[in-house]
Design an enzyme around this catalytic site. Structure first.
Site, PDB file in Angstrom:
ATOM      1  N   ARG A   3      25.191  48.202 -22.160  1.00 21.05           N
ATOM      2  CA  ARG A   3      24.927  46.791 -22.471  1.00 21.05           C
ATOM      3  C   ARG A   3      23.578  46.441 -21.857  1.00 21.05           C
ATOM      4  O   ARG A   3      23.404  46.557 -20.637  1.00 21.05           O
ATOM      5  CB  ARG A   3      26.027  45.886 -21.912  1.00 21.05           C
ATOM      6  CG  ARG A   3      25.628  44.421 -21.911  1.00 21.05           C
ATOM      7  CD  ARG A   3      26.781  43.499 -21.649  1.00 21.05           C
ATOM      8  NE  ARG A   3      27.683  43.471 -22.788  1.00 21.05           N
ATOM      9  CZ  ARG A   3      28.614  42.518 -22.980  1.00 21.05           C
ATOM     10  NH1 ARG A   3      28.745  41.538 -22.108  1.00 21.05           N
ATOM     11  NH2 ARG A   3      29.393  42.562 -24.038  1.00 21.05           N
ATOM     12  N   HIS A  43      25.786  43.384 -31.643  1.00 22.61           N
ATOM     13  CA  HIS A  43      27.024  43.577 -30.866  1.00 22.61           C
ATOM     14  C   HIS A  43      28.058  44.233 -31.797  1.00 22.61           C
ATOM     15  O   HIS A  43      29.060  43.630 -32.176  1.00 22.61           O
ATOM     16  CB  HIS A  43      27.512  42.229 -30.332  1.00 22.61           C
ATOM     17  CG  HIS A  43      28.519  42.335 -29.216  1.00 22.61           C
ATOM     18  ND1 HIS A  43      28.955  43.547 -28.713  1.00 22.61           N
ATOM     19  CD2 HIS A  43      29.194  41.380 -28.510  1.00 22.61           C
ATOM     20  CE1 HIS A  43      29.836  43.330 -27.750  1.00 22.61           C
ATOM     21  NE2 HIS A  43      29.989  42.030 -27.613  1.00 22.61           N
ATOM     22  N   GLN A  99      31.981  44.400 -30.906  1.00 22.43           N
ATOM     23  CA  GLN A  99      32.701  43.141 -31.112  1.00 22.43           C
ATOM     24  C   GLN A  99      33.062  42.976 -32.589  1.00 22.43           C
ATOM     25  O   GLN A  99      34.185  42.585 -32.924  1.00 22.43           O
ATOM     26  CB  GLN A  99      31.828  41.968 -30.646  1.00 22.43           C
ATOM     27  CG  GLN A  99      32.451  40.599 -30.895  1.00 22.43           C
ATOM     28  CD  GLN A  99      33.659  40.328 -30.013  1.00 22.43           C
ATOM     29  OE1 GLN A  99      33.594  40.500 -28.805  1.00 22.43           O
ATOM     30  NE2 GLN A  99      34.763  39.903 -30.605  1.00 22.43           N
ATOM     31  N   ASP A 102      29.649  31.246 -31.566  1.00 26.07           N
ATOM     32  CA  ASP A 102      29.263  31.912 -30.314  1.00 26.07           C
ATOM     33  C   ASP A 102      28.416  30.910 -29.535  1.00 26.07           C
ATOM     34  O   ASP A 102      27.971  29.889 -30.085  1.00 26.07           O
ATOM     35  CB  ASP A 102      28.459  33.190 -30.653  1.00 26.07           C
ATOM     36  CG  ASP A 102      28.066  34.011 -29.422  1.00 26.07           C
ATOM     37  OD1 ASP A 102      28.632  33.786 -28.335  1.00 26.07           O
ATOM     38  OD2 ASP A 102      27.168  34.872 -29.559  1.00 26.07           O
ATOM     39  N   CYS A 139      33.714  35.325 -30.154  1.00 23.36           N
ATOM     40  CA  CYS A 139      33.648  36.574 -29.384  1.00 23.36           C
ATOM     41  C   CYS A 139      34.017  36.344 -27.922  1.00 23.36           C
ATOM     42  O   CYS A 139      34.447  37.270 -27.244  1.00 23.36           O
ATOM     43  CB  CYS A 139      32.255  37.188 -29.501  1.00 23.36           C
ATOM     44  SG  CYS A 139      30.932  36.068 -29.030  1.00 23.36           S
ATOM     45  N   ARG A 176      39.643  44.117 -29.031  1.00 23.99           N
ATOM     46  CA  ARG A 176      38.513  44.877 -28.477  1.00 23.99           C
ATOM     47  C   ARG A 176      39.027  46.211 -27.924  1.00 23.99           C
ATOM     48  O   ARG A 176      38.386  47.240 -28.100  1.00 23.99           O
ATOM     49  CB  ARG A 176      37.829  44.087 -27.337  1.00 23.99           C
ATOM     50  CG  ARG A 176      37.041  42.862 -27.763  1.00 23.99           C
ATOM     51  CD  ARG A 176      35.844  43.189 -28.620  1.00 23.99           C
ATOM     52  NE  ARG A 176      34.911  44.119 -28.004  1.00 23.99           N
ATOM     53  CZ  ARG A 176      33.947  43.787 -27.147  1.00 23.99           C
ATOM     54  NH1 ARG A 176      33.776  42.536 -26.800  1.00 23.99           N
ATOM     55  NH2 ARG A 176      33.133  44.719 -26.662  1.00 23.99           N
TER      56      ARG A 176
HETATM   57  N1  NVA Z   1      25.586  36.048 -27.864  1.00 24.63           N
HETATM   58  C1  NVA Z   1      26.306  36.271 -26.633  1.00 24.63           C
HETATM   59  C2  NVA Z   1      27.476  37.158 -26.878  1.00 24.63           C
HETATM   60  C3  NVA Z   1      28.334  37.428 -25.660  1.00 24.63           C
HETATM   61  C4  NVA Z   1      29.468  38.354 -25.960  1.00 24.63           C
HETATM   62  C5  NVA Z   1      25.347  36.867 -25.599  1.00 24.63           C
HETATM   63  O1  NVA Z   1      24.559  37.752 -25.977  1.00 24.63           O
HETATM   64  O2  NVA Z   1      25.391  36.448 -24.446  1.00 24.63           O
HETATM   65  N1   CP Z   2      32.737  39.318 -26.294  1.00 23.57           N
HETATM   66  C1   CP Z   2      32.254  40.070 -25.277  1.00 23.57           C
HETATM   67  O1   CP Z   2      31.516  41.032 -25.475  1.00 23.57           O
HETATM   68  O2   CP Z   2      32.685  39.669 -24.061  1.00 23.57           O
HETATM   69  P1   CP Z   2      32.126  40.167 -22.649  1.00 23.57           P
HETATM   70  O3   CP Z   2      30.712  39.618 -22.534  1.00 23.57           O
HETATM   71  O4   CP Z   2      33.048  39.583 -21.655  1.00 23.57           O
HETATM   72  O5   CP Z   2      32.113  41.663 -22.633  1.00 23.57           O
END
Ligand code: NVA
Ligand code: CP
Length: 301
Positions: free
Chosen positions: A104, A131, A134, A221, A261, A288
């Site tokens: 990540r 992502h 997800q 989101d 998400c 997930r």
């Molecule tokens: N768009 C959000 C998704 C988190 C799962 C982010 O990148 O923070």
């Molecule tokens: N939706 C998602 O990826 O959640 P986290 O940021 O908690 O991993």
């Protein structure tokens, strides 16, 4: 599985996505029945996190445990990559210790470079661009609850971010229609939109009610993603009104699902009332685990 990695969904064929969704359903069924499936016995997954996570970390870690393997949590704060060790060296070294990496991070290029210089499967656990993990869980949830994917309409309300990009690709590949309701300055990636438009199953505008009309699935989101904390105030202004609330639910299909998400900011992109009356969001979160296990088995077995 032709593909060795999951870097972004546009790399995967419809058949590859479908086979992972089918495997996810099977693994979920087996887990509920208490049937063990130690398909990755003796395998190790490195999980590199340069951003926070609840669902991604726990689903991959528990997923590896369920599959008989081992997961190592590698925080940016502790790895040499956080002190500037190049990705290509990290990729080569970790490839000699591990059987797979989930990462990540911020830039999509970093994930692509890990795959380029390493020799083990790389899984994108979220970048600023995509992502995919997800969205596999989202597709699993939509199919589970609505019986099919093809022909369903998903409307995404909010920021044209990583989630919007991956939903467009994943949903359209699986035969769905996607509409995006976002402010003009916050549209999804232009190349992705160009491709989506060529399929004839895509629309985008700032007209929320028009885009949400007759939707089978309403998705949202956060307005400010991880790494955009400094833009919070500007974004709160830009996204005001881009919210899933009971008014918007009226224009969608009467039995429309709501997905998020997570984490959610109640009162911003979604009201507390809608979130609390659409607990399928937590089925989505649970999925997930099953979807990520299917990815792990497909790439690492
Ligand atoms: N768009 C959000 C998704 C988190 C799962 C982010 O990148 O923070
Ligand atoms: N939706 C998602 O990826 O959640 P986290 O940021 O908690 O991993």
């Amino acid at each position: 599985m032709e593909n060795k990695h999951l870097l972004k969904l546009s790399d995967w064929s419809e058949n590859e996505i479908m086979s992972v969704l089918n495997l996810a359903d099977q693994l979920k069924y087996e887990k509920k029945k208490g049937v063990s499936h130690r398909l990755l016995e003796g395998k190790t997954l490195g999980m590199i996190f340069q951003k926070s996570s609840t669902r991604t970390r726990v689903s991959f870690e528990v997923g590896m445990y369920d599959l008989g393997g081992y997961a190592l949590f590698l925080s940016n704060r502790d790895l040499q990559i956080g002190r500037g060790e190049p990705v290509q060296d990290t990729a080569r070294v970790l490839s000699r210790f591990l059987d797979g990496i989930m990462i990540r991070t911020f830039e999509q290029k970093e994930v692509e470079d890990l795959a380029k210089f390493g020799s083990i499967p790389i899984i994108n656990g979220l970048t600023d661009y995509a992502h995919p993990c997800q969205v596999l869980a989202d597709l699993m949830t939509i199919r589970e609850q609505r019986g099919a994917l093809a022909g369903q309409k998903l409307c995404f309300v909010g920021d044209g971010n990583n989630m919007a990009n991956s939903l467009i690709v994943g949903c359209i590949k699986m035969g769905m229609h996607v509409s995006i309701a976002c402010p003009d300055n916050y549209r999804p990636d232009s190349e992705i939109m160009k491709w989506a438009e060529s399929t004839g199953r895509f629309s985008v505008s700032a007209d929320i009610k028009k885009e949400a009309a007759d939707a089978d699935v309403l998705y949202t989101d956060v307005w400010a993603s991880m790494g955009q904390e400094d833009e919070k105030a500007i974004r709160e202004e830009a996204f005001r009104g881009f919210q899933i609330n009971s008014e918007l639910m009226k224009v969608a299909k009467a039995d429309a699902m709501v997905l998020h998400c997570l984490p959610a900011h109640r009162g911003e992109e979604i009201t507390d009332e809608v979130l609390e009356s659409h607990l399928e969001i937590f089925d989505e979160a649970e999925n997930r685990l099953h979807a990520q296990k299917a990815v792990l088995v497909s790439l690492m077995k």
